[in-house]
Design a protein around this motif. Structure first.
Motif: not given
Length: 599
Positions: A465-482, A512-520
């Motif tokens: 959870l703490e790692e998820l909170k650090t995610i931003s909208d930079e390149e590669g973020s979607i891969e990290k969220i997955e 984070k999904l909203k920030l990166n403009k991706i549907n769950e």
């Protein structure tokens, strides 16, 4: 009516001198005050157009009813389009040579060149047609004007008794004023001929005082109206508009406001000329305003050039994100530069060359970065392949204390490694994810049987959870969220009083999904759906097959020993390994049975 014989010598010459002096004075004034054609295009506004807009304007001209006569405006747009296409082709040539290619091998056809050529061809046909029509029209107008002169000539040579000369001369003068244009080569002779016969007409009248006074009064009234309008133009805010209308007033003066009596002739002309001079002096206002605007545009364009130069020379070592943001910003600056108006003519070429030069410098630096990046991407690929191999070697390990820490470390190292060649990104990620999922699925099955592991699950989920909170909208973020979502799903239950962490995770995930403009639903994750269970069953079957082959191989190896008993110290570890693998094999078979049975 009095006859020509009753006139004195001085009276005969008076109208002739007035008409002649009026024509010569106005012609001289027109030479001293050359005005711009009011229909001519505004060069500064056309210089600000983009190539697409210039082509669009050329197409509008071609489709207009009076296309052929708008050749000046079309030619300015054509020069603008040609200049832009030439510059863009030069840019491509520089990019080609900057990439290390030989100049003689360069070949590039601008996508807008064929359209421009087509527009020029169509317009040339319309302009030729217009010129032919204009020549025909001018011939008709010439014949018409010559017939008017003949009527004027007849008016004073063959006039019949009872003819209203005042009405007839008015009609002739009005018809002359409304007649169309003739060829420039014909106009001067034709005009002089007209005024000659007009003068002869006045002489024929023997200076009939009553008629002449009416004629003089009428023309004086016209002059006064022209002077009044000219005075208003002195205060017209739009200088160019005032200059254009003044030119029209001079035309009226020349064609419709002569002659007048001698006492008013010089007086009215001097007054009109003085006002005209004052209006022409306002050209300095127009020039000053244009100069101020152009200087402001120059300053703005130089600021744009300076900003692009700054982006081309970053202080720190730039990364991919820096260059992507810089590319977007430079494109914004480029559009802003092209939209900014004209600059002083003497500095225009230098300013434009500076702009093109700094753009080429930016592109060269950016291209060099990505060339060097290809080498580092290969190194990153090699490092990630090592991580994949380590994950595959340990994905079946059940030494949880060591293996869990190992896989967490592998995932952290994976995130730290930079980009790899785009063609390999999905392939190696799928391999790494499958190996990690295999381990964590096995770990979850083993650990969920005991509530003693729930506290450990909570710690793992809290870290994720703490790692998820650090995610931003930079390149590669979607891969990290997955990766984070998959890891989360692969961890078992948590203590009942800690279940709020699941809601907090889901809330953070949605943010984070909203920030990166991706549907769950677009996430690639391992869940508990039927398809995923089927995939898990397939992988377990594969593991069972591999284990059975390993066990058979180990048992065959035992046959090479003369004394293959458990008491043999050399074979003790081998037997223990076989036992462990058989136990693992039995566990896998039970798990497969549970999946098939839907337990």
């Amino acid at each position: 009516m009095t006859t020509e014989n009753n006139l004195s010598e001085n009276e005969e010459q008076k109208p002739s001198t007035e008409v002649q002096e009026t024509v010569e004075t106005i012609e001289n004034t027109e030479e001293n005050h050359q005005e711009e054609d009011p229909d001519a295009p505004h060069h500064d506004s056309i210089a600000d157009l983009s190539l697409a807009d210039a082509l669009k304007e050329m197409e509008k001209i071609i489709n207009s009813p009076n296309a052929g006569e708008r050749y000046r405006e079309f030619n300015v747009l054509k020069e603008k389009a040609n200049h832009t296409i030439h510059d863009e082709v030069e840019d491509k040539k520089h990019e080609y040579t900057d990439a290390g290619n030989a100049l003689e091998n360069f070949s590039y056809e601008h996508p807008s060149q064929s359209k421009l050529s087509g527009l020029i061809h169509i317009f040339r046909e319309k302009h030729d047609h217009f010129q032919k029509d204009q020549e025909e029209e001018q011939k008709k107008n010439l014949n018409h004007r010559q017939s008017i002169i003949e009527r004027l000539k007849s008016l004073y040579t063959n006039s019949e008794p009872g003819v209203n000369l005042f009405k007839s001369i008015r009609e002739i003068k009005e018809e002359w004023s409304n007649s169309g244009q003739v060829a420039k080569s014909e106009f001067k002779i034709l005009n002089n001929n007209y005024f000659h016969h007009l003068n002869q007409f006045y002489q024929m009248l023997d200076l009939n005082k009553e008629f002449l006074e009416q004629e003089y009064s009428h023309n004086l009234e016209k002059r006064q109206h022209i002077i009044a309008r000219a005075k208003e133009l002195e205060h017209e805010p739009a200088v160019q508009k005032a200059l254009n209308e003044l030119q029209y007033l001079h035309k009226l003066w020349k064609e419709e406001a002569e002659p007048v009596s001698e006492e008013f002739r010089e007086k009215t002309w001097e007054e009109f000329k003085e006002i005209s001079n004052k209006i022409h002096e306002r050209k300095t206002e127009l020039s000053a305003a244009i100069e101020a605007e152009q200087n402001a545009n120059l300053e703005k364009k130089n600021e744009i050039i300076a900003e692009i130069k700054k982006l081309s020379e970053p202080k720190d070592s730039p990364n991919h994100t820096y260059w992507q943001n810089s590319i977007k910003r430079v494109e914004e600056l480029r559009s802003e530069f092209l939209k900014t108006g004209s600059v002083p003519r003497k500095l225009s070429n230098n300013n434009w060359n500076d702009f093109k030069s700094i753009l080429r410098g930016f592109n060269t630096t950016k291209n060099n970065y990505y060339k060097s990046l290809k080498g580092s991407q290969q190194q990153n690929l090699d490092e990630k392949m090592k991580l994949i191999q380590t994950a595959k070697d340990n994905m079946l390990s059940e030494d949880w204390d060591l293996a869990v820490a190992l896989f967490k470390k592998l995932q952290e190292d994976w995130k730290k490694i930079g980009h790899v060649p785009k063609s390999m990104t999905n392939k190696i990620w799928d391999e790494f994810r499958d190996a990690c999922n295999t381990f964590f699925n096995n770990y979850r099955e083993k650990s969920s049987a005991s509530t003693d592991n729930w506290k450990e699950n909570y710690k793992l989920k809290k870290d994720i959870l703490e790692e998820l909170k650090t995610i931003s909208d930079e390149e590669g973020s979607i891969e990290k969220i997955e990766a984070i979502k998959t890891s989360w799903n692969n961890i078992g239950k948590v203590p009942r009083d800690k279940m709020a962490i699941n809601s907090e995770f889901n809330k953070t995930l949605r943010e984070k999904l909203k920030l990166n403009k991706i549907n769950e639903l677009e996430l690639k994750e391992e869940g508990l759906s039927e398809n995923q269970l089927t995939d898990k069953a397939r992988k377990i079957k594969s593991q069972i097959s591999d284990l059975e082959a390993e066990i058979v191989k180990l048992e065959n190896n035992l046959a090479f020993f003369k004394n293959p008993s458990r008491e043999n110290p050399l074979l003790r570890d081998t037997y223990n390994t076989i036992d462990d693998k058989k136990a693992h094999l039995e566990t896998l078979k039970q798990n497969l049975h549970s999946i098939i049975a839907g337990e």
